[in-house]
Design a protein around this motif. Structure first.
Motif, short mmCIF file in Angstrom:
data_model
loop_
_atom_site.label_atom_id
_atom_site.label_comp_id
_atom_site.label_asym_id
_atom_site.label_seq_id
_atom_site.Cartn_x
_atom_site.Cartn_y
_atom_site.Cartn_z
N GLU A 159 3.09 7.21 2.18
CA GLU A 159 2.93 5.82 2.59
C GLU A 159 1.66 5.63 3.43
O GLU A 159 0.96 4.63 3.31
CB GLU A 159 4.16 5.38 3.40
N LYS A 160 1.33 6.62 4.26
CA LYS A 160 0.19 6.49 5.17
C LYS A 160 -1.07 7.21 4.70
O LYS A 160 -2.13 7.02 5.27
CB LYS A 160 0.57 7.01 6.56
N HIS A 161 -0.97 8.04 3.67
CA HIS A 161 -2.12 8.84 3.23
C HIS A 161 -2.60 8.34 1.87
O HIS A 161 -1.88 8.44 0.89
CB HIS A 161 -1.74 10.30 3.15
N THR A 162 -3.82 7.86 1.85
CA THR A 162 -4.44 7.39 0.61
C THR A 162 -5.74 8.16 0.39
O THR A 162 -6.57 8.25 1.28
CB THR A 162 -4.77 5.88 0.71
N LEU A 165 -11.48 -3.31 -0.32
CA LEU A 165 -10.89 -2.37 -1.29
C LEU A 165 -9.52 -1.92 -0.78
O LEU A 165 -8.57 -1.81 -1.55
CB LEU A 165 -11.78 -1.16 -1.54
N ARG A 166 -9.42 -1.69 0.53
CA ARG A 166 -8.12 -1.29 1.10
C ARG A 166 -7.05 -2.34 0.80
O ARG A 166 -5.94 -2.02 0.42
CB ARG A 166 -8.26 -1.07 2.61
N ALA A 167 -7.41 -3.62 0.93
CA ALA A 167 -6.47 -4.69 0.61
C ALA A 167 -6.11 -4.68 -0.88
O ALA A 167 -4.95 -4.90 -1.24
CB ALA A 167 -7.06 -6.04 1.00
N SER A 168 -7.08 -4.39 -1.72
CA SER A 168 -6.81 -4.31 -3.16
C SER A 168 -5.89 -3.14 -3.48
O SER A 168 -5.03 -3.23 -4.37
CB SER A 168 -8.13 -4.18 -3.94
N ILE A 169 -6.05 -2.04 -2.75
CA ILE A 169 -5.16 -0.88 -2.94
C ILE A 169 -3.74 -1.26 -2.52
O ILE A 169 -2.77 -0.94 -3.22
CB ILE A 169 -5.67 0.35 -2.14
N GLU A 170 -3.61 -1.94 -1.40
CA GLU A 170 -2.27 -2.37 -0.95
C GLU A 170 -1.63 -3.29 -1.98
O GLU A 170 -0.44 -3.18 -2.27
CB GLU A 170 -2.38 -3.05 0.41
N ASP A 171 -2.41 -4.19 -2.59
CA ASP A 171 -1.90 -5.04 -3.66
C ASP A 171 -1.46 -4.21 -4.86
O ASP A 171 -0.42 -4.48 -5.47
CB ASP A 171 -2.97 -6.05 -4.10
N ALA A 172 -2.26 -3.18 -5.19
CA ALA A 172 -1.92 -2.31 -6.32
C ALA A 172 -0.64 -1.53 -6.06
O ALA A 172 0.15 -1.29 -6.98
CB ALA A 172 -3.09 -1.36 -6.62
N VAL A 173 -0.41 -1.15 -4.82
CA VAL A 173 0.84 -0.46 -4.46
C VAL A 173 2.01 -1.44 -4.62
O VAL A 173 3.03 -1.12 -5.23
CB VAL A 173 0.78 0.11 -3.03
N ARG A 174 1.86 -2.65 -4.09
CA ARG A 174 2.94 -3.65 -4.20
C ARG A 174 3.27 -3.98 -5.66
O ARG A 174 4.43 -4.18 -6.00
CB ARG A 174 2.56 -4.93 -3.45
N SER A 175 2.26 -4.01 -6.51
CA SER A 175 2.48 -4.35 -7.92
C SER A 175 2.99 -3.17 -8.74
O SER A 175 3.39 -3.35 -9.89
CB SER A 175 1.19 -4.88 -8.55
N GLY A 176 2.94 -1.96 -8.17
CA GLY A 176 3.38 -0.77 -8.88
C GLY A 176 2.28 -0.07 -9.66
O GLY A 176 2.53 0.94 -10.32
#
Length: 109
Positions: free
Chosen positions: A55-58, A91-102
């Motif tokens: 969850e915390k490591h990207t 990009l970090r926000a886009s990654i968070e969106d990608a996580v939420r979308s699966g």
């Protein structure tokens, strides 16, 4: 009686070193090649390869073109050519969106 203990010790240490080298290469491959997913920045369109290890490591692998095309990174480098730029908030926000979308999966640890 003569013994070859020193020779065996060196052979063992060389074998240990070789094993550590193989493990290091395997770890590097695991963290920087396997399981990466392309994520495109919703702001500028730059694509980076991303992997969530927890969850915390990207892990983010930028392409050379991506680094030069990212406006946030370029602004930071323009302000200070020696700046150590660790990433881009957009990009970090886009990654968070990608996580939420699966699109990017966070493994159960």
């Amino acid at each position: 009686m003569a013994t070859d203990a020193p020779a065996r010790r060196w052979a063992s240490e060389d074998g240990d070193r070789a094993q550590r080298r193989r493990e290091t290469v395997a770890d590097m491959r695991l963290y920087v090649e396997i399981g990466l997913t392309p994520v495109t920045c919703s702001e500028c369109g730059v694509e980076a390869m991303v992997k969530k290890n927890s969850e915390k490591h990207t892990s983010v692998q930028w392409t050379p073109d991506g680094v030069t095309a990212c406006p946030e990174i370029q602004a930071a480098r323009a302000a200070d050519p020696n700046a150590l730029v660790l990433g881009c908030a957009k990009l970090r926000a886009s990654i968070e969106d990608a996580v939420r979308s699966g699109q990017v999966v966070v493994p159960d640890v």
